[in-house]
Design a protein around this motif. Structure first.
Motif, short mmCIF file in Angstrom:
data_model
loop_
_atom_site.label_atom_id
_atom_site.label_comp_id
_atom_site.label_asym_id
_atom_site.label_seq_id
_atom_site.Cartn_x
_atom_site.Cartn_y
_atom_site.Cartn_z
N THR A 190 17.96 10.85 -12.62
CA THR A 190 18.68 9.35 -12.21
C THR A 190 17.75 8.12 -12.37
N ALA A 191 18.10 6.92 -12.30
CA ALA A 191 17.34 6.00 -11.96
C ALA A 191 16.98 5.87 -10.74
N HIS A 192 17.71 6.33 -9.62
CA HIS A 192 17.22 6.48 -8.37
C HIS A 192 16.01 7.53 -8.14
N GLN A 193 16.11 8.62 -8.58
CA GLN A 193 15.01 9.51 -8.76
C GLN A 193 13.95 9.12 -9.17
N VAL A 194 14.05 8.46 -10.61
CA VAL A 194 12.80 7.97 -11.10
C VAL A 194 12.00 6.87 -10.33
N SER A 195 12.73 5.89 -9.59
CA SER A 195 12.26 4.97 -8.74
C SER A 195 11.50 5.51 -7.78
N ALA A 196 11.95 6.70 -7.19
CA ALA A 196 11.33 7.33 -6.22
C ALA A 196 10.06 7.90 -6.65
N ILE A 197 10.09 8.87 -7.80
CA ILE A 197 8.97 9.38 -8.09
C ILE A 197 7.84 8.33 -8.50
N SER A 198 8.13 7.34 -9.05
CA SER A 198 7.40 5.96 -9.65
C SER A 198 6.58 5.46 -8.12
N MET A 199 7.35 5.46 -7.15
CA MET A 199 6.84 4.96 -5.93
C MET A 199 5.70 5.68 -5.25
N PHE A 200 6.12 6.95 -5.08
CA PHE A 200 5.25 8.12 -4.62
C PHE A 200 3.83 8.13 -5.60
N GLN A 201 4.03 7.98 -6.71
CA GLN A 201 2.91 7.86 -7.72
C GLN A 201 2.00 6.76 -7.56
N VAL A 202 2.48 5.33 -7.40
CA VAL A 202 1.91 4.34 -7.09
C VAL A 202 1.26 4.49 -5.66
N PHE A 203 1.74 5.03 -4.91
CA PHE A 203 1.22 5.32 -3.42
C PHE A 203 -0.11 5.97 -3.32
N PHE A 204 -0.07 7.18 -4.11
CA PHE A 204 -1.39 7.87 -4.07
C PHE A 204 -2.44 7.43 -5.17
N ALA A 205 -1.81 6.93 -6.16
CA ALA A 205 -2.79 6.32 -7.03
C ALA A 205 -3.29 5.06 -6.62
N SER A 206 -2.62 4.19 -5.61
CA SER A 206 -3.62 3.11 -5.01
C SER A 206 -4.50 3.59 -3.84
N LEU A 207 -3.82 4.68 -3.13
CA LEU A 207 -4.72 5.25 -1.96
C LEU A 207 -6.14 5.59 -2.65
N ALA A 208 -5.90 6.19 -3.72
CA ALA A 208 -7.20 6.75 -4.25
C ALA A 208 -8.03 5.51 -4.86
N GLY A 209 -7.34 4.61 -5.46
CA GLY A 209 -8.24 3.37 -5.81
C GLY A 209 -8.93 2.70 -4.43
N VAL A 210 -8.28 2.62 -3.31
CA VAL A 210 -8.58 2.17 -2.14
C VAL A 210 -9.95 2.82 -1.62
N VAL A 211 -9.83 4.12 -1.62
CA VAL A 211 -10.89 5.06 -1.17
C VAL A 211 -12.10 5.01 -2.20
N ALA A 212 -11.81 4.76 -3.36
CA ALA A 212 -12.96 4.65 -4.63
C ALA A 212 -13.75 3.37 -4.17
N PHE A 213 -12.69 2.34 -3.80
CA PHE A 213 -13.36 1.00 -3.60
C PHE A 213 -14.38 0.92 -2.23
N ARG A 214 -13.84 1.75 -1.37
CA ARG A 214 -14.77 1.84 -0.13
C ARG A 214 -15.91 2.54 -0.33
N ARG A 215 -15.99 3.49 -1.02
CA ARG A 215 -17.08 4.33 -1.26
C ARG A 215 -18.08 3.43 -2.34
N LYS A 216 -17.59 2.68 -3.18
CA LYS A 216 -18.49 1.74 -3.88
C LYS A 216 -18.91 0.54 -3.12
N ALA A 217 -18.23 0.16 -2.17
CA ALA A 217 -18.77 -0.77 -1.02
C ALA A 217 -19.94 -0.30 -0.31
#
Length: 265
Positions: free
Chosen positions: A48-75
């Motif tokens: 459903t659209a509700h389930q899709v939005s939930a999956i997308s939100m969790f994906q964005v959370f973990f992807a952005s978390l990985a990005g923040v961790v990678a940036f801190r390592r580069k810093a």
């Protein structure tokens, strides 16, 4: 474990985050239509659209978390090419987008499927327009950073609400606003938007958990694929002509937007 479900969700997470890392845009604008239509085409139970939005939100959370961790390592290694996270900018925009994403994530559970499709359709049009506009912004921070706090806060709040509804981080809207409206230097925009989107994703995830209807197994498989895809996309971006891929993605989003709008009317 359903192998077909694992394969489809893993690949979708991989594809969405690959383009996210490649082009520097929010993965949800790609993942939403993929998750909405591809599983059903592959013979799986449609989400459903509700389930899709939930999956997308969790994906964005973990992807952005990985990005923040990678940036801190580069810093720590001194490899950020002068990119700096501005704490005041993150405070104003991050706090506002957090409130907005909490609201959007919560009310999404009360919205009809058609309304969520409508919100995505509008975001898709905005994404197309913003991706066609050449990015502008100062390259270097040659003076103390100043910006309109009211515009920064109000824009972030609005972006947070609509992003929370469809399960997005909102980077594809925030970055052009930071560059063209707030006149934030490019390097500061890139670094700070990463932190702001992560904060947005925190609010969105909390909102989705409050709203319920969380498909845990598909989320796990999608997140696994997205963590790998984002890393690959970031590396490939320095080796290919991103402009051609950008226009190909524009075409894909445009086709999807037409399909979504047609389902609404």
């Amino acid at each position: 474990m359903d192998l077909l479900l694992f394969f489809i969700m893993f690949i979708l997470g991989l594809i969405g985050s690959f383009f996210s890392g490649l082009l520097g845009i929010g993965g949800a604008i790609i993942n939403f239509p993929l998750l909405l239509y591809v599983p059903e085409m592959a013979g799986l139970e449609p989400f459903t659209a509700h389930q899709v939005s939930a999956i997308s939100m969790f994906q964005v959370f973990f992807a952005s978390l990985a990005g923040v961790v990678a940036f801190r390592r580069k810093a720590k290694a001194g490899k950020t090419s002068g990119a700096v996270i501005d704490s005041k900018l993150v405070l104003y925009m991050g706090s506002s987008i957090l409130v907005g994403s909490l609201i959007g994530g919560f009310i999404s559970g009360m919205l009809a499927e058609r309304m969520i499709h409508l919100v995505y359709g509008i975001l898709a049009i905005i994404a197309i327009v913003l991706m066609l506009i050449p990015s502008k912004g100062r390259l270097d921070l040659d003076q103390p950073l100043t910006f309109n706090k009211m515009i920064a806060s109000s824009t972030s709040l609005a972006v947070g609400i609509v992003s929370g509804i469809v399960g997005a981080g909102g980077a594809f809207v925030l970055i052009p606003v930071m560059l063209t409206v707030l006149k934030i230097p490019v390097r500061t925009t890139i670094a700070s938007s990463l932190a702001i989107v992560f904060i947005s994703a925190i609010g969105g995830v909390i909102g989705k958990l409050s709203a319920g209807d969380i498909p845990v197994e598909p989320i796990i498989y999608t997140v696994l694929g997205s963590l790998i895809g984002a890393s690959i996309g970031s590396r490939v971006s320095s080796m290919v002509n991103v402009r051609l891929l950008r226009y190909a993605l524009l075409l894909l989003i445009a086709i999807t937007a037409v399909k979504v709008w047609s389902s609404i009317f």
